[in-house]
Design a protein around this motif. Structure first.
Motif, short mmCIF file in Angstrom:
data_model
loop_
_atom_site.label_atom_id
_atom_site.label_comp_id
_atom_site.label_asym_id
_atom_site.label_seq_id
_atom_site.Cartn_x
_atom_site.Cartn_y
_atom_site.Cartn_z
N GLU A 76 19.79 -11.95 24.96
CA GLU A 76 19.66 -12.40 23.57
C GLU A 76 19.24 -11.21 22.68
OE1 GLU A 76 19.91 -15.57 22.12
OE2 GLU A 76 19.29 -14.79 20.16
N PRO A 77 20.00 -10.95 21.58
CA PRO A 77 19.63 -9.83 20.72
C PRO A 77 18.46 -10.17 19.79
CG PRO A 77 21.66 -10.85 19.95
CD PRO A 77 21.26 -11.59 21.19
N VAL A 78 17.58 -9.21 19.59
CA VAL A 78 16.46 -9.34 18.65
C VAL A 78 16.32 -8.00 17.92
CG1 VAL A 78 15.15 -11.07 19.97
CG2 VAL A 78 14.81 -8.63 20.43
N THR A 79 15.43 -7.97 16.95
CA THR A 79 15.13 -6.72 16.25
C THR A 79 13.65 -6.44 16.40
OG1 THR A 79 16.87 -7.17 14.65
CG2 THR A 79 15.21 -5.54 14.01
N ILE A 80 13.29 -5.18 16.63
CA ILE A 80 11.87 -4.84 16.67
C ILE A 80 11.56 -3.84 15.56
CG2 ILE A 80 11.44 -5.36 19.09
CD1 ILE A 80 11.94 -2.52 19.82
N ARG A 81 10.41 -4.00 14.96
CA ARG A 81 9.95 -3.13 13.87
C ARG A 81 8.57 -2.60 14.23
NH1 ARG A 81 10.19 -6.18 8.45
NH2 ARG A 81 12.39 -5.82 8.85
N GLY A 82 8.37 -1.32 14.00
CA GLY A 82 7.06 -0.75 14.30
C GLY A 82 7.20 0.51 15.12
N PRO A 83 6.19 0.92 15.85
CA PRO A 83 4.93 0.24 16.08
C PRO A 83 3.91 0.48 14.97
CG PRO A 83 4.93 2.30 17.25
CD PRO A 83 6.25 2.22 16.52
N ALA A 84 2.82 -0.27 15.03
CA ALA A 84 1.70 -0.07 14.12
C ALA A 84 0.41 -0.38 14.87
CB ALA A 84 1.84 -0.97 12.91
N GLY A 85 -0.71 -0.05 14.25
CA GLY A 85 -2.00 -0.39 14.84
C GLY A 85 -2.67 0.79 15.50
N SER A 86 -3.99 0.77 15.52
CA SER A 86 -4.71 1.91 16.10
C SER A 86 -5.65 1.47 17.21
CB SER A 86 -5.45 2.69 15.03
OG SER A 86 -5.89 1.85 14.02
N CYS A 87 -5.25 0.45 17.95
CA CYS A 87 -6.03 0.01 19.11
C CYS A 87 -5.37 0.60 20.35
CB CYS A 87 -6.01 -1.52 19.14
SG CYS A 87 -7.02 -2.25 20.40
N PHE A 88 -5.64 1.88 20.64
CA PHE A 88 -5.02 2.47 21.82
C PHE A 88 -5.88 3.61 22.38
CE2 PHE A 88 -2.94 4.62 18.18
CZ PHE A 88 -3.19 5.95 18.47
N TYR A 89 -5.52 4.07 23.57
CA TYR A 89 -6.29 5.10 24.26
C TYR A 89 -5.94 6.48 23.73
CZ TYR A 89 -8.13 8.00 28.04
OH TYR A 89 -8.81 8.95 28.75
N VAL A 90 -6.98 7.26 23.42
CA VAL A 90 -6.76 8.62 22.94
C VAL A 90 -6.98 9.61 24.07
CG1 VAL A 90 -7.54 10.38 21.33
CG2 VAL A 90 -7.47 8.00 20.61
#
Lengths: 329, 121
Positions: A173-187
């Protein structure tokens, strides 16, 4: 030496010693700003091509630094750069549903295969758009660039437009993704500090991503992951997380069940209280990640901050850089 | 002679003071009611702007922005006692950071200078 500043479809030549903020303002691009001294962070922008000047990143959270966010008023580049306003950097990408499996009675794991290069930090979120134009945001639980697919945890809601669509949708099934965004991640960097991750419901998805990313990068500090659920049946990925803990002595999985019983594999009680009780002694160095129900995130953020965790070390899903100018204390 | 803002340590001083200051504000029952329903990350950014101004640093505060920004709080009962409490918390934050008494008095005087605008008088 004049350098070229590109934004959207236009570009400008900056004058000697001119900041990004001044250059854009002079050319009629309105940038929110206030203090002009690198403090208020009103003029936050993102460098999308070229290097981010170090001096323009002082005081920013490490997750923002890694995403090349800069303070426009302090940004004097000696090379050509492209910039964007926060949230405007990611574009749309087609993808297809590549697989799905049930994680518990109301959570489904969805695998997406993007048609093109998609990379993000595990723990960031993307917006998923279906063929009817319904759009919902979901956190990414894995490292898509490494795995070749995107893993999302979808909570099945009664009459949910998107979750209902996903439940019925077939492979391909085709979908569309937009992003990424957000700053909850490992540095990436010095990996010796303690990490505490606490989430409720599908707030586990970004935390699972952050924990695996930290371990993949050889993080040596203690990592504690708390997953809060109302009942035992609401927990998921229990076996995977227990296995992860067996393989990594510095990783600890602490399931918390509000309506739980004593002497089970989980801890019975409120995840907020349990999180506060297990915060490491070294609070000023602890990095805290919070995801899930907004009331839970807001309340625990405040408690942990009052308990001694530094504001710059608290990462949550809800956080988006402020765009309004600070008019009052 | 170095300016007050330079003597205090500029943006580094603001970054060092903001967590201590905001923790004290949130723990103080006289004023924390005004901060109950606001996002913490956004507040931290606003407090940095306030501290920069109070430290004598560059800022774009105007009487009008001060008035507009506090109007809804005055409607909720913001008064002199609350301004007193904030200036007191500011002072104890700076003394915790080892700032000299004369500099603390200068900061307090700057904060004092916006009292009328903050209270919309």
């Amino acid at each position: 030496m004049a350098v070229r500043i590109s934004i959207g479809d236009t570009s400008f030549l900056s004058q000697d010693g001119e900041s990004l903020l001044d250059c854009l303002s002079r050319n009629g691009v309105s940038v929110p700003h206030s203090c002009r001294s690198g403090v208020c962070q009103s003029c936050l922008m993102q460098v999308t091509a070229g290097p981010a000047p170090e001096a323009a990143q002082i005081g920013l959270k490490p997750t923002l630094q890694q995403q090349k966010f800069v303070l426009a008023c302090q940004c004097k580049s000696d090379q050509d750069i492209s910039v964007a306003f926060p949230g405007a950097a990611g574009g749309d990408l087609p993808a297809v549903i590549a697989g799905k499996d049930r994680l518990n009675h109301n959570v489904l794991r969805l695998y997406l295969k993007p048609d093109g290069d998609f990379s993000c930090e595990p723990g960031q979120y993307l917006t998923l758009i279906n063929r009817d134009g319904v759009a919902r945001s979901y956190s990414v639980a894995n490292d898509p660039a490494r795995d070749g697919h995107i893993e999302l945890h979808i909570r099945l809601l009664k009459d949910g437009l998107m979750s209902g669509f996903i439940e019925k949708a077939g492979i391909g099934e085709p979908v569309t993704i937009r992003g990424p965004a957000g700053s909850c991640f490992y540095v990436r960097g010095d990996g010796a500090y303690p990490i505490v991750l606490a989430g409720t419901g599908t707030g586990l998805a970004p935390l699972y991503g952050v924990a695996r990313q930290a371990l993949a990068h050889g993080h040596t500090g203690e990592i504690r992951l708390l997953h809060g659920a109302l009942r035992e049946a609401d927990l998921y990925l229990v076996a995977e997380l227990q296995d992860l803990a067996l393989r990594h002595p510095n990783f600890h999985y602490i399931p918390c069940v509000l309506k739980g019983e004593a002497e089970r594999f989980y801890r019975a009680g409120n995840i907020e209280e349990i999180t506060m009780s297990i915060l490491p002694g070294d609070k000023s160095r602890t990095h805290l990640f919070l995801c899930g129900a907004p009331e839970f995130v807001t309340a625990l953020k405040r408690k942990a901050f009052l308990g001694g965790v530094a504001s710059k070390h608290i990462f949550s899903d809800a956080f988006l850089p402020t765009k309004s100018a600070p008019v009052a204390a | 002679m170095a300016s007050l803002y330079e003597r205090l340590g500029g943006a580094n001083a603001v970054n060092a003071a903001v967590d201590i200051f905001y923790r004290k504000v949130l723990a103080d029952d006289r004023v924390n009611g005004f901060f109950d329903d606001v996002d913490m990350d956004r507040q931290i950014a606003k407090q940095k702007g306030f501290l920069t101004m109070a430290f004598g640093g560059p800022n774009s505060y105007t009487g009008k922005s001060m008035r507009d920004g506090h109007k809804h709080l005055v409607a909720r009962g913001l008064n002199d006692a609350h301004v007193d409490a904030i200036i007191e918390i500011l002072g104890s934050t700076l003394s915790e950071l080892g700032v000299a008494a004369a500099d603390i008095a200068e900061v307090a005087a700057i904060a004092e200078s916006v009292r009328k605008d903050v209270l919309n008088r």
